[in-house]
Write a protein that holds these residues in place. Structure first.
Motif, PDB file in Angstrom:
ATOM      1  N   LEU A  77      34.707  63.971  62.325  1.00  0.00           N
ATOM      2  CA  LEU A  77      34.302  62.845  61.480  1.00  0.00           C
ATOM      3  C   LEU A  77      33.503  63.381  60.305  1.00  0.00           C
ATOM      4  O   LEU A  77      32.521  64.106  60.494  1.00  0.00           O
ATOM      5  CB  LEU A  77      33.451  61.856  62.279  1.00  0.00           C
ATOM      6  CG  LEU A  77      32.894  60.647  61.507  1.00  0.00           C
ATOM      7  CD1 LEU A  77      34.017  59.777  60.964  1.00  0.00           C
ATOM      8  CD2 LEU A  77      31.950  59.833  62.392  1.00  0.00           C
ATOM      9  N   GLU A  78      33.913  63.039  59.088  1.00  0.00           N
ATOM     10  CA  GLU A  78      33.266  63.569  57.888  1.00  0.00           C
ATOM     11  C   GLU A  78      33.265  62.504  56.793  1.00  0.00           C
ATOM     12  O   GLU A  78      34.256  61.800  56.594  1.00  0.00           O
ATOM     13  CB  GLU A  78      34.003  64.819  57.409  1.00  0.00           C
ATOM     14  CG  GLU A  78      33.517  65.400  56.096  1.00  0.00           C
ATOM     15  CD  GLU A  78      32.043  65.742  56.089  1.00  0.00           C
ATOM     16  OE1 GLU A  78      31.380  65.433  55.083  1.00  0.00           O
ATOM     17  OE2 GLU A  78      31.544  66.317  57.080  1.00  0.00           O
ATOM     18  N   ILE A  79      32.162  62.410  56.049  1.00  0.00           N
ATOM     19  CA  ILE A  79      32.021  61.386  55.019  1.00  0.00           C
ATOM     20  C   ILE A  79      32.410  61.867  53.627  1.00  0.00           C
ATOM     21  O   ILE A  79      32.817  61.069  52.783  1.00  0.00           O
ATOM     22  CB  ILE A  79      30.573  60.831  55.018  1.00  0.00           C
ATOM     23  CG1 ILE A  79      30.519  59.499  54.243  1.00  0.00           C
ATOM     24  CG2 ILE A  79      29.582  61.856  54.469  1.00  0.00           C
ATOM     25  CD1 ILE A  79      29.206  58.753  54.411  1.00  0.00           C
ATOM     26  N   GLN A  80      32.318  63.177  53.362  1.00  0.00           N
ATOM     27  CA  GLN A  80      32.594  63.677  52.022  1.00  0.00           C
ATOM     28  C   GLN A  80      34.102  63.937  51.837  1.00  0.00           C
ATOM     29  O   GLN A  80      34.703  64.708  52.569  1.00  0.00           O
ATOM     30  CB  GLN A  80      31.814  64.970  51.772  1.00  0.00           C
ATOM     31  CG  GLN A  80      30.297  64.760  51.817  1.00  0.00           C
ATOM     32  CD  GLN A  80      29.541  65.905  51.191  1.00  0.00           C
ATOM     33  OE1 GLN A  80      29.592  66.106  49.981  1.00  0.00           O
ATOM     34  NE2 GLN A  80      28.838  66.672  52.015  1.00  0.00           N
ATOM     35  N   LYS A  81      34.670  63.299  50.824  1.00  0.00           N
ATOM     36  CA  LYS A  81      36.115  63.329  50.612  1.00  0.00           C
ATOM     37  C   LYS A  81      36.656  64.751  50.434  1.00  0.00           C
ATOM     38  O   LYS A  81      37.712  65.095  50.969  1.00  0.00           O
ATOM     39  CB  LYS A  81      36.485  62.484  49.388  1.00  0.00           C
ATOM     40  CG  LYS A  81      36.338  60.991  49.593  1.00  0.00           C
ATOM     41  CD  LYS A  81      36.785  60.212  48.372  1.00  0.00           C
ATOM     42  CE  LYS A  81      36.604  58.717  48.561  1.00  0.00           C
ATOM     43  NZ  LYS A  81      37.488  58.193  49.633  1.00  0.00           N
TER      44      LYS A  81
END
Length: 248
Positions: A77-81
């Motif tokens: 899970l990662e928020i930075q595109k």
């Protein structure tokens, strides 16, 4: 010669020295360090288990965990595109699309994204610094990776407690200066600290990393393992660190 299907201008492919796997990274952004490698060996995954890596960055932990274990499935899970793009392309480069998913999203909404009690194992290499601790880097990606800008330790533990099945295991690498807060908040969220190992750069230096295992709904009882020493006096890696990197 670079394969442009996977690797874009300004990026590089690093050899992970295991199973022929590689990882695509951008030197101008955040690149994985020793902490991720040590955590990948500290964490244990059983054949039937589903694993979630919170804040996966370029996907280093799911890729290493898949190489070293026989888990059923791994999710990052990662928020930075940009990091999501790098991680997904690394997964594809290694032919691991069936074993690893990379999801773009916010750790703070992890239980909404996946549902409660969805994973047997959670790993996390979170931002270590609070507020202005450390030097503020002008590179936004680096700053987000190192400082509690988009999520806090409390966010990580709250969502992990929701996402783990009963008796599910939580693995984290962090900095020793925050250990009192870490242990207190783990217990407060029902993730009982069960195993801990300090990492020292040299045998006569204080630790600069701590590896922690917690158990959701576990009883109070923690094992403190012998310290892990990274470097010998001449600056070369110790035998144990070499074994970890070579996965012997």
């Amino acid at each position: 010669m670079m394969n442009r299907e996977y690797i874009r201008e300004g990026e590089r492919l690093d050899d992970l020295q295991i199973k022929g796997y590689g990882i695509i990274q951008n030197p101008e952004s955040f690149c994985f360090g020793m902490d991720a490698v040590l955590l990948s060996s500290f964490a244990k995954v059983k054949p039937h288990e589903h694993v979630l890596d919170l804040g996966t960055g370029t996907g280093i932990l799911p890729i290493l965990l898949e190489a070293k274990n026989e888990g059923a499935h791994y999710t990052g899970l990662e928020i930075q595109k940009e990091s999501v793009s790098l991680a997904r392309r690394s997964v594809k480069y290694n032919g691991l699309e069936k074993q690893i998913d990379v999801v773009e999203g916010d750790i703070r909404k992890g239980s909404e994204l996946f549902g409660a009690a969805s994973f047997q194992v959670i790993t996390v290499n979170p931002p270590y610094m609070i507020g202005e601790h450390g030097l503020k880097n002008e590179n936004e990606a680096l700053y987000i990776a190192r400082h509690e800008v988009l999520c806090t330790l409390e966010d990580v533990l709250r969502e992990s407690a929701r996402l783990l099945v009963p008796k599910g295991r939580f693995y984290m690498v962090h900095r020793p200066f925050r250990l009192p807060e870490i242990l207190a908040k783990m217990s407060a969220y029902g993730i009982e600290p069960k195993r801990m190992r300090m990492v020292h750069p040299f045998v006569d230096k204080e630790p600069n990393m701590v590896l922690i295992e917690g158990l959701r709904g576990g009883k109070p009882h923690m094992k403190v393992e012998p310290p892990l020493i990274v470097y010998q006096r001449d600056g070369s890696y110790t035998e144990e660190v070499l074994r970890i990197y070579n996965d012997e």
